[in-house]
Design a protein around this motif. Sequence first.
Motif, PDB file in Angstrom:
ATOM      1  N   ASP A   1       0.583 -11.030   5.762  1.00 62.03           N
ATOM      2  CA  ASP A   1      -0.350 -10.558   6.766  1.00 62.03           C
ATOM      3  C   ASP A   1      -0.072  -9.102   6.680  1.00 62.03           C
ATOM      4  OD1 ASP A   1      -1.093 -13.012   7.433  1.00 62.03           O
ATOM      5  OD2 ASP A   1       0.070 -13.142   9.539  1.00 62.03           O
ATOM      6  N   ALA A   2       1.367  -8.543   6.813  1.00 66.20           N
ATOM      7  CA  ALA A   2       1.147  -6.889   6.639  1.00 66.20           C
ATOM      8  C   ALA A   2       0.808  -6.201   5.211  1.00 66.20           C
ATOM      9  CB  ALA A   2       2.732  -6.642   6.704  1.00 66.20           C
ATOM     10  N   LEU A   3       1.016  -7.046   4.159  1.00 67.33           N
ATOM     11  CA  LEU A   3       0.290  -6.482   2.865  1.00 67.33           C
ATOM     12  C   LEU A   3      -1.172  -6.816   2.902  1.00 67.33           C
ATOM     13  CD1 LEU A   3       0.791  -5.448  -0.117  1.00 67.33           C
ATOM     14  CD2 LEU A   3       0.793  -7.905  -0.833  1.00 67.33           C
TER      15      LEU A   3
ATOM     16  N   SER B   1       1.988  -5.910  -6.598  1.00 67.26           N
ATOM     17  CA  SER B   1       1.392  -6.154  -7.788  1.00 67.26           C
ATOM     18  C   SER B   1       0.076  -6.576  -7.731  1.00 67.26           C
ATOM     19  CB  SER B   1       1.964  -7.596  -8.622  1.00 67.26           C
ATOM     20  OG  SER B   1       1.730  -8.497  -7.759  1.00 67.26           O
ATOM     21  N   VAL B   2      -0.890  -6.088  -9.013  1.00 67.40           N
ATOM     22  CA  VAL B   2      -2.219  -6.636  -8.933  1.00 67.40           C
ATOM     23  C   VAL B   2      -2.433  -8.087  -8.700  1.00 67.40           C
ATOM     24  CG1 VAL B   2      -4.141  -7.091 -10.338  1.00 67.40           C
ATOM     25  CG2 VAL B   2      -2.775  -4.879 -10.476  1.00 67.40           C
ATOM     26  N   GLY B   3      -1.540  -8.938  -9.180  1.00 72.46           N
ATOM     27  CA  GLY B   3      -1.489 -10.364  -8.704  1.00 72.46           C
ATOM     28  C   GLY B   3      -1.333 -10.609  -7.276  1.00 72.46           C
ATOM     29  N   ALA B   4      -0.581  -9.700  -6.445  1.00 71.13           N
ATOM     30  CA  ALA B   4      -0.490  -9.946  -4.967  1.00 71.13           C
ATOM     31  C   ALA B   4      -1.717  -9.612  -4.250  1.00 71.13           C
ATOM     32  CB  ALA B   4       0.681  -9.104  -4.522  1.00 71.13           C
ATOM     33  N   ILE B   5      -2.501  -8.981  -4.945  1.00 73.78           N
ATOM     34  CA  ILE B   5      -3.894  -8.789  -4.292  1.00 73.78           C
ATOM     35  C   ILE B   5      -4.833 -10.023  -4.495  1.00 73.78           C
ATOM     36  CG2 ILE B   5      -5.970  -7.234  -4.401  1.00 73.78           C
ATOM     37  CD1 ILE B   5      -4.545  -4.934  -5.569  1.00 73.78           C
TER      38      ILE B   5
ATOM     39  N   LEU C   1      -3.627  -3.587   2.804  1.00 69.25           N
ATOM     40  CA  LEU C   1      -4.804  -3.569   1.696  1.00 69.25           C
ATOM     41  C   LEU C   1      -6.092  -3.192   2.156  1.00 69.25           C
ATOM     42  CD1 LEU C   1      -3.680  -6.499  -0.457  1.00 69.25           C
ATOM     43  CD2 LEU C   1      -3.722  -3.908  -1.332  1.00 69.25           C
ATOM     44  N   ILE C   2      -6.301  -3.699   3.493  1.00 72.72           N
ATOM     45  CA  ILE C   2      -7.467  -3.514   3.922  1.00 72.72           C
ATOM     46  C   ILE C   2      -7.815  -2.038   4.339  1.00 72.72           C
ATOM     47  CG2 ILE C   2      -9.130  -4.001   6.255  1.00 72.72           C
ATOM     48  CD1 ILE C   2      -7.755  -7.049   5.760  1.00 72.72           C
ATOM     49  N   LYS C   3      -6.647  -1.582   4.775  1.00 75.99           N
ATOM     50  CA  LYS C   3      -6.471  -0.222   5.451  1.00 75.99           C
ATOM     51  C   LYS C   3      -6.843   0.789   4.269  1.00 75.99           C
ATOM     52  CE  LYS C   3      -3.903   2.756   8.327  1.00 75.99           C
ATOM     53  NZ  LYS C   3      -2.811   2.979   9.243  1.00 75.99           N
ATOM     54  N   ILE C   4      -6.002   0.597   3.188  1.00 78.10           N
ATOM     55  CA  ILE C   4      -6.244   1.313   2.086  1.00 78.10           C
ATOM     56  C   ILE C   4      -7.584   1.406   1.300  1.00 78.10           C
ATOM     57  CG2 ILE C   4      -5.506   1.841  -0.587  1.00 78.10           C
ATOM     58  CD1 ILE C   4      -2.511   0.779   0.446  1.00 78.10           C
ATOM     59  N   ALA C   5      -7.868   0.085   1.330  1.00 77.23           N
ATOM     60  CA  ALA C   5      -9.576  -0.255   0.732  1.00 77.23           C
ATOM     61  C   ALA C   5     -10.497   0.555   1.751  1.00 77.23           C
ATOM     62  CB  ALA C   5      -9.838  -1.458   0.815  1.00 77.23           C
ATOM     63  N   TYR C   6     -10.156   0.477   3.013  1.00 69.72           N
ATOM     64  CA  TYR C   6     -11.245   1.035   3.977  1.00 69.72           C
ATOM     65  C   TYR C   6     -11.367   2.622   3.672  1.00 69.72           C
ATOM     66  CZ  TYR C   6     -13.178   2.507   8.564  1.00 69.72           C
ATOM     67  OH  TYR C   6     -13.751   3.004   9.572  1.00 69.72           O
ATOM     68  N   ASN C   7     -10.288   3.310   3.522  1.00 69.48           N
ATOM     69  CA  ASN C   7     -10.100   4.790   3.517  1.00 69.48           C
ATOM     70  C   ASN C   7     -10.720   5.142   2.108  1.00 69.48           C
ATOM     71  OD1 ASN C   7      -8.775   5.043   6.023  1.00 69.48           O
ATOM     72  ND2 ASN C   7      -6.694   4.796   4.982  1.00 69.48           N
ATOM     73  N   LYS C   8     -10.516   4.358   0.967  1.00 65.94           N
ATOM     74  CA  LYS C   8     -11.092   4.690  -0.328  1.00 65.94           C
ATOM     75  C   LYS C   8     -12.581   4.520  -0.408  1.00 65.94           C
ATOM     76  CE  LYS C   8      -7.743   3.437  -3.853  1.00 65.94           C
ATOM     77  NZ  LYS C   8      -7.344   4.899  -4.158  1.00 65.94           N
TER      78      LYS C   8
ATOM     79  N   LEU D   1      -5.422   0.132  -6.080  1.00 61.89           N
ATOM     80  CA  LEU D   1      -4.986  -0.413  -4.752  1.00 61.89           C
ATOM     81  C   LEU D   1      -3.389  -0.986  -4.649  1.00 61.89           C
ATOM     82  CD1 LEU D   1      -7.865  -2.778  -3.727  1.00 61.89           C
ATOM     83  CD2 LEU D   1      -7.418  -0.712  -2.676  1.00 61.89           C
ATOM     84  N   ALA D   2      -3.087  -1.748  -5.805  1.00 67.46           N
ATOM     85  CA  ALA D   2      -1.910  -2.289  -5.876  1.00 67.46           C
ATOM     86  C   ALA D   2      -0.501  -0.950  -6.173  1.00 67.46           C
ATOM     87  CB  ALA D   2      -1.593  -2.933  -7.138  1.00 67.46           C
ATOM     88  N   ALA D   3      -0.937   0.032  -6.638  1.00 68.33           N
ATOM     89  CA  ALA D   3      -0.025   1.265  -6.781  1.00 68.33           C
ATOM     90  C   ALA D   3      -0.029   1.856  -5.404  1.00 68.33           C
ATOM     91  CB  ALA D   3      -0.658   2.419  -7.787  1.00 68.33           C
ATOM     92  N   GLU D   4      -1.083   1.859  -4.703  1.00 67.04           N
ATOM     93  CA  GLU D   4      -0.961   2.541  -3.338  1.00 67.04           C
ATOM     94  C   GLU D   4      -0.215   1.671  -2.160  1.00 67.04           C
ATOM     95  OE1 GLU D   4      -4.194   5.129  -0.644  1.00 67.04           O
ATOM     96  OE2 GLU D   4      -4.594   4.906  -2.678  1.00 67.04           O
ATOM     97  N   ALA D   5      -0.584   0.262  -2.563  1.00 60.92           N
ATOM     98  CA  ALA D   5       0.287  -0.471  -1.532  1.00 60.92           C
ATOM     99  C   ALA D   5       1.761  -0.894  -1.804  1.00 60.92           C
ATOM    100  CB  ALA D   5      -0.713  -1.933  -1.425  1.00 60.92           C
ATOM    101  N   GLY D   6       1.970  -0.530  -3.103  1.00 59.47           N
ATOM    102  CA  GLY D   6       3.288  -1.060  -3.436  1.00 59.47           C
ATOM    103  C   GLY D   6       3.444  -2.438  -3.593  1.00 59.47           C
TER     104      GLY D   6
END
Lengths: 199, 199
Positions: free
Chosen positions: B10-12, B44-48, B16-23, B37-42
């Motif tokens: 849930d935290a991730l 993996s791409v798979g986790a997205i 991700l939503i917050k980062i996407a919103y800002n982008k 997104l993955a880099a910024e959220a720390g």
Amino acid sequence: MAGKVQAKRDALRSKLIKIAYNKIASDGSSAIKARELAAEAGCSVGAIYNLFSDLHSLIMVVNLQTFQELGDFVVGKVAQSTADEPVEQLIVMGHAYLDFASDNIGIWRTLFDVQGAGADAIPDWYWDEIAKVLALIELPLRQTISEKSDDEIKVMTRILFSSVHGIVLLGLKGSIFETPREALELMIEVVVRRFVENN
Amino acid sequence: MAGKVQAKRDALRSKLIKIAYNKIASDGSSAIKARELAAEAGCSVGAIYNLFSDLHSLIMVVNLQTFQELGDFVVGKVAQSTADEPVEQLIVMGHAYLDFASDNIGIWRTLFDVQGAGADAIPDWYWDEIAKVLALIELPLRQTISEKSDDEIKVMTRILFSSVHGIVLLGLKGSIFETPREALELMIEVVVRRFVENN
């Protein structure tokens, strides 16, 4: 000799515009890439930039052509119709606009895709072409609205055009208010009548 | 233990939503790229892709948030205003819409950026959120229009919303009819009055 060079330049210019037009028609303006255009036209990337200051300028030239096609299409539809009352003519124009947009969605969307470039980057002839299309609406609209100055009529024209544009944009296939054609035509008719007949 | 895993998920997801919103707010929906997104959220791409079926789904979740913000903003503006007549309330809403769009251009544009995905790809909750925003307009509009069925009122609401949307879209900074704020407010007022007061 200079004539021959010029003729070659003109031929390449026309070819590039045609390729760009087709690409925009099928995939939108984001499909315009210098390398691909050059490959398809059989010229170097540098040759493109000899003819157009940038790809945005090339897109604006395609838009010029689209504005002319849109104007001709709308005029043709009004000429074919039996509408003689100004309000009926405005409805025919609204419906013609819907037809043009849905049949030419890529080039139509690109007309309004001047963002990023900013209004400052829009050349004067572009405004002239927009003004020509708006003048088509202005004429019948003026007949329906009494006691308005020229400037007020121009504002009213923009309001009506923008309203119909909004209905078309949000109602076309794939948009959030996707609406069957007949219902969309009725929506345009409603906004035109309410706008025009309320004086 | 499962609770801890879920809390991390849930935290991730929120991150991700917050980062996407800002982008999207700063650069539009085309700025949404999995790697960044993955880099910024720390993560993996798979986790997205464990959390969202695709990037389009992530964008739709951002849009959900935007619809809620838009609704709250419009409701707040009406509450703050002294408008009690339905037509005046509709004008306040139109002006609030203009404010929201111009102050939040990236996330606002993305609301309508469902093309390509196609209407079929739009989840039901998205329609529900749109319906909630339209219901705000429906209420005062219903008071101004007599003898219309619920379906007709819904169509009238879409027409009015689309008209104001068209005026805002084409009139904002960087658009083809770029218009100073006050003039744009007047244009919205004109279309609302003509639409509503013509019965």
